[in-house]
Design an enzyme around this catalytic site. Structure first.
Site, PDB file in Angstrom:
ATOM      1  N   HIS A  88       0.836  -1.198   0.000  1.00 32.80           N
ATOM      2  CA  HIS A  88       0.000   0.000   0.000  1.00 32.80           C
ATOM      3  C   HIS A  88       0.872   1.250   0.000  1.00 32.80           C
ATOM      4  CE1 HIS A  88       1.136  -0.193   4.222  1.00 32.80           C
ATOM      5  NE2 HIS A  88       0.732   1.052   4.370  1.00 32.80           N
TER       6      HIS A  88
ATOM      7  N   ASP B 185       0.608   5.031   1.942  1.00 33.43           N
ATOM      8  CA  ASP B 185      -0.141   5.711   2.995  1.00 33.43           C
ATOM      9  C   ASP B 185      -0.948   6.856   2.386  1.00 33.43           C
ATOM     10  OD1 ASP B 185       1.027   4.046   4.891  1.00 33.43           O
ATOM     11  OD2 ASP B 185       2.673   5.448   5.275  1.00 33.43           O
TER      12      ASP B 185
ATOM     13  N   HIS C  95       4.905   0.300   0.071  1.00 36.33           N
ATOM     14  CA  HIS C  95       5.581  -0.538   1.058  1.00 36.33           C
ATOM     15  C   HIS C  95       4.653  -1.597   1.626  1.00 36.33           C
ATOM     16  CE1 HIS C  95       3.701   2.823   3.213  1.00 36.33           C
ATOM     17  NE2 HIS C  95       3.740   2.092   4.322  1.00 36.33           N
TER      18      HIS C  95
ATOM     19  N   ARG D 250       7.377  -8.599  16.400  1.00 31.36           N
ATOM     20  CA  ARG D 250       7.898  -7.289  16.009  1.00 31.36           C
ATOM     21  C   ARG D 250       6.925  -6.208  16.439  1.00 31.36           C
ATOM     22  NH1 ARG D 250       7.103  -4.376  10.817  1.00 31.36           N
ATOM     23  NH2 ARG D 250       8.704  -2.755  10.667  1.00 31.36           N
TER      24      ARG D 250
END
Length: 364
Positions: free
Chosen positions: A233, A235, A289, A299
């Site tokens: 996607h 942002d 990204h 994470r």
């Protein structure tokens, strides 16, 4: 399947691949793990030292702007060091976030995000979507133009999430977002210099803007080649500031391949979003990204999204349209935000699809 059931499946011990919940399996063209995550090529993004810019050094400012420009023309991402944000503050927020995600599911669900709200906990965005679910949990906070979050919704969230410590932890989150907003305005000034417009243009444009903070927790995944922590996607917001731990997982699509963004101690990752791409009249790229997941290690990432004030009209400065055809019509940030929350799941083509939608759904 509700969030509780999904979380139970996500937490199961290692299972055969056909036992991974189907809702978490992404199409192969989205995961594209054929070359193996461990051998993924690293992105060669610039690491920009802001110390000289903060001190007012002319040559350092020129070099900083050139590095930022090269990244934004290429893929839209760079990292910054000596950024002025207290690492003790970052680590404190990170610790509070980890504590929250370690809570039992019933306690986390006390602050489940309600429809049409930016506040609260979400498990795999299962409250919004039913397929291609991200392998993650999130908590989200919304901060107004002055950096404050002292409204009833904010108080209710922090009180439910952190009980008797809600006031202190709420202030820490607020302080974190204030620091990130200050840094984002610095980056806006550098972006203005790099684009050859008045250096204060973008800084002034976003000075009264709002912001969204999202904290992501990516649990270990028994079949990481089939799942994604976050799908591909761009942002929709203007600017993203990311603090990632040392596990790694962020990837950028550059030169027709996915490349990993190396975690760097004390650095912050900066990437451009659709709104700034539109403000630059398409000169700079919105960063495409995604986040991959890890078979053995969890994470955590802290994500700050810089947004314009809701009623701001997105229109590029005249310097960027004099010699270049307008790529996007004027639009209000509130309309684009509404489109992503009610009409469209964010992907790599959100802005283009919004413009198409906008033409057929004129706003007042």
């Amino acid at each position: 399947m509700d969030s509780n059931a999904l979380l139970h499946e996500l937490s199961l011990p290692k299972l055969p691949s056909n036992m991974i919940p189907q809702k978490f399996i992404w199409p192969k063209e989205k995961t594209n793990h054929d070359d193996g995550i461990a051998n993924r090529e690293e992105l060669n993004e610039p690491v920009v030292d802001l110390e000289g810019f903060f001190s007012g050094d002319t040559e350092s400012t020129r070099v900083t702007a050139e590095l930022v420009r090269s990244a934004c023309l290429s893929h839209g991402l760079f990292q910054v060091i000596n950024h002025g944000v207290d690492m003790e503050l970052i680590n404190s927020v990170n610790d509070h976030v980890r504590d929250f995600f370690n809570l039992p599911i019933d306690e986390k669900m006390r602050v489940q995000r309600e429809p049409d709200s930016f506040w609260g906990y979400s498990f795999a965005h299962a409250d919004r979507f039913s397929l291609n679910l991200p392998w993650k949990e999130t908590i989200s906070c919304f901060f107004h133009g002055n950096g404050a979050a002292r409204d009833s919704e904010a108080t209710a969230f922090f009180k439910s999430a952190f009980r008797q410590e809600f006031e202190n932890k709420g202030l820490i989150f607020e302080k974190y977002c204030e620091a990130m907003k200050n840094l984002s305005l610095t980056i806006m000034e550098i972006l203005g210099i790099s684009l050859g417009v008045n250096r204060s243009y973008f800084k002034e444009f976003f000075k009264d803007g709002s912001s969204i903070m999202r904290c992501n927790f990516y649990p270990p995944c028994q079949e990481p080649d089939l799942a994604l922590g976050t799908g591909p996607h761009c942002d929709p917001t203007a600017l993203t500031i990311l603090h990632q731990d040392q596990v790694g997982g962020l990837q950028v699509f550059s030169e027709n391949k996915w490349k990993s963004v190396k975690p760097r101690p004390n650095a912050l990752v900066i990437n451009l979003g659709d709104t700034f791409a539109a403000l630059s009249n398409g000169v700079y790229k919105s960063c495409e990204h995604r986040a991959v997941v890890n078979e053995k290690m969890a994470r955590v990432s802290l994500v700050f999204f810089m947004c314009p004030k809701e009623d701001k009209v997105i229109v590029p400065p005249k310097e960027l349209v004099n010699k270049r055809q307008r790529l996007y019509p004027d639009f209000k940030w509130s309309d684009y935000l509404d489109f992503t929350q009610k009409h469209y799941r964010v992907d790599i083509a959100t802005l283009q699809n919004f413009i198409t939608w906008l033409v057929s759904h004129p706003t007042t």
